[in-house]
Design a protein around this motif. Sequence first.
Motif, PDB file in Angstrom:
ATOM      1  N   VAL A   3       0.860  -1.171   0.000  1.00 41.04           N
ATOM      2  CA  VAL A   3       0.000   0.000   0.000  1.00 41.04           C
ATOM      3  C   VAL A   3       0.901   1.227   0.000  1.00 41.04           C
ATOM      4  O   VAL A   3       1.813   1.334   0.826  1.00 41.04           O
ATOM      5  CB  VAL A   3      -0.919   0.015   1.244  1.00 41.04           C
ATOM      6  N   ALA A   4       0.651   2.138  -0.924  1.00 38.01           N
ATOM      7  CA  ALA A   4       1.453   3.361  -1.037  1.00 38.01           C
ATOM      8  C   ALA A   4       0.837   4.487  -0.216  1.00 38.01           C
ATOM      9  O   ALA A   4      -0.356   4.471   0.093  1.00 38.01           O
ATOM     10  CB  ALA A   4       1.562   3.778  -2.499  1.00 38.01           C
ATOM     11  N   TYR A   5       1.677   5.472   0.122  1.00 36.46           N
ATOM     12  CA  TYR A   5       1.187   6.643   0.846  1.00 36.46           C
ATOM     13  C   TYR A   5       0.028   7.295   0.093  1.00 36.46           C
ATOM     14  O   TYR A   5      -0.945   7.732   0.701  1.00 36.46           O
ATOM     15  CB  TYR A   5       2.307   7.666   1.052  1.00 36.46           C
ATOM     16  N   GLY A   6       0.121   7.348  -1.231  1.00 35.49           N
ATOM     17  CA  GLY A   6      -0.934   7.945  -2.042  1.00 35.49           C
ATOM     18  C   GLY A   6      -2.257   7.203  -1.922  1.00 35.49           C
ATOM     19  O   GLY A   6      -3.322   7.800  -2.061  1.00 35.49           O
ATOM     20  N   ASP A   7      -2.204   5.908  -1.635  1.00 33.23           N
ATOM     21  CA  ASP A   7      -3.429   5.127  -1.447  1.00 33.23           C
ATOM     22  C   ASP A   7      -4.150   5.528  -0.167  1.00 33.23           C
ATOM     23  O   ASP A   7      -5.337   5.251   0.003  1.00 33.23           O
ATOM     24  CB  ASP A   7      -3.119   3.628  -1.391  1.00 33.23           C
ATOM     25  N   PRO A  33      -1.507  13.434  -1.446  1.00 33.52           N
ATOM     26  CA  PRO A  33      -1.606  13.903  -2.831  1.00 33.52           C
ATOM     27  C   PRO A  33      -0.549  13.239  -3.720  1.00 33.52           C
ATOM     28  O   PRO A  33       0.619  13.144  -3.345  1.00 33.52           O
ATOM     29  CB  PRO A  33      -1.370  15.413  -2.712  1.00 33.52           C
ATOM     30  N   LYS A  34      -0.980  12.767  -4.866  1.00 34.56           N
ATOM     31  CA  LYS A  34      -0.118  11.998  -5.775  1.00 34.56           C
ATOM     32  C   LYS A  34       1.094  12.790  -6.267  1.00 34.56           C
ATOM     33  O   LYS A  34       2.091  12.202  -6.654  1.00 34.56           O
ATOM     34  CB  LYS A  34      -0.924  11.506  -6.991  1.00 34.56           C
ATOM     35  N   ALA A  60       4.449   9.921  -2.437  1.00 39.46           N
ATOM     36  CA  ALA A  60       3.128   9.334  -2.681  1.00 39.46           C
ATOM     37  C   ALA A  60       3.196   7.905  -3.216  1.00 39.46           C
ATOM     38  O   ALA A  60       2.336   7.083  -2.909  1.00 39.46           O
ATOM     39  CB  ALA A  60       2.326  10.217  -3.631  1.00 39.46           C
ATOM     40  N   ASP A  61       4.227   7.590  -3.997  1.00 36.36           N
ATOM     41  CA  ASP A  61       4.330   6.244  -4.567  1.00 36.36           C
ATOM     42  C   ASP A  61       5.147   5.288  -3.691  1.00 36.36           C
ATOM     43  O   ASP A  61       5.288   4.109  -3.999  1.00 36.36           O
ATOM     44  CB  ASP A  61       4.930   6.292  -5.966  1.00 36.36           C
ATOM     45  N   PRO A  64       9.503   8.061   5.406  1.00 39.04           N
ATOM     46  CA  PRO A  64       9.264   9.299   4.658  1.00 39.04           C
ATOM     47  C   PRO A  64      10.565  10.063   4.441  1.00 39.04           C
ATOM     48  O   PRO A  64      11.486   9.992   5.256  1.00 39.04           O
ATOM     49  CB  PRO A  64       8.321  10.086   5.575  1.00 39.04           C
ATOM     50  N   SER A  65      10.629  10.806   3.349  1.00 38.74           N
ATOM     51  CA  SER A  65      11.866  11.504   2.994  1.00 38.74           C
ATOM     52  C   SER A  65      12.293  12.520   4.050  1.00 38.74           C
ATOM     53  O   SER A  65      13.469  12.840   4.141  1.00 38.74           O
ATOM     54  CB  SER A  65      11.726  12.177   1.630  1.00 38.74           C
ATOM     55  N   GLN A  66      11.360  13.002   4.869  1.00 35.07           N
ATOM     56  CA  GLN A  66      11.744  13.951   5.911  1.00 35.07           C
ATOM     57  C   GLN A  66      12.242  13.262   7.186  1.00 35.07           C
ATOM     58  O   GLN A  66      12.603  13.921   8.144  1.00 35.07           O
ATOM     59  CB  GLN A  66      10.611  14.933   6.231  1.00 35.07           C
ATOM     60  N   SER A  67      12.283  11.929   7.190  1.00 33.72           N
ATOM     61  CA  SER A  67      12.827  11.197   8.340  1.00 33.72           C
ATOM     62  C   SER A  67      14.319  11.460   8.458  1.00 33.72           C
ATOM     63  O   SER A  67      14.995  11.712   7.459  1.00 33.72           O
ATOM     64  CB  SER A  67      12.614   9.694   8.167  1.00 33.72           C
TER      65      SER A  67
END
Length: 153
Positions: free
Chosen positions: A33-37, A41-42, A47-48, A69-72
Amino acid sequence: MALTTTTHLNFRGDARQALEFYQSVFGGHLTVVAYGDFGMPKELPDADKVVFGQVSAENGFSIAAYDAPSQSPAAPAPTATTRENGMTLTGERVFVAVGGDTAEEISALWDKLSADAEIVEKFGPSAFSPGFGMLTDQFGVTWVLQVNAAHAG
């Protein structure tokens, strides 16, 4: 009370590829399951990426993973695991251990999991098991594969 423990791996963008690889090795059902799911916002960069992923097989194998997440905060630099003078030297906090009933079944898993891996200790008989080996896979995860001691002999 019954408990189940599932190793949860944290990746930096390649969780989907790792989970697909682990499914090819161990079989079972893959859930991704992706964050976008979940409503992200895509157009956002993560999101992917995988917010929840798991491989579960009927034989009891289960592993979960996600993409941080990239901000981690940045992950610490990986530390190689090696064998020297009969000792395992490592700075890693976790190994994933998989045990099975026979050397044949564990050897077959070893053959698949070792694709593009760094071999720490080649799979074969050891003092405590008819089959034991250790490797760091192509995604940087260190695995211990062995024939369970209760089934040895």
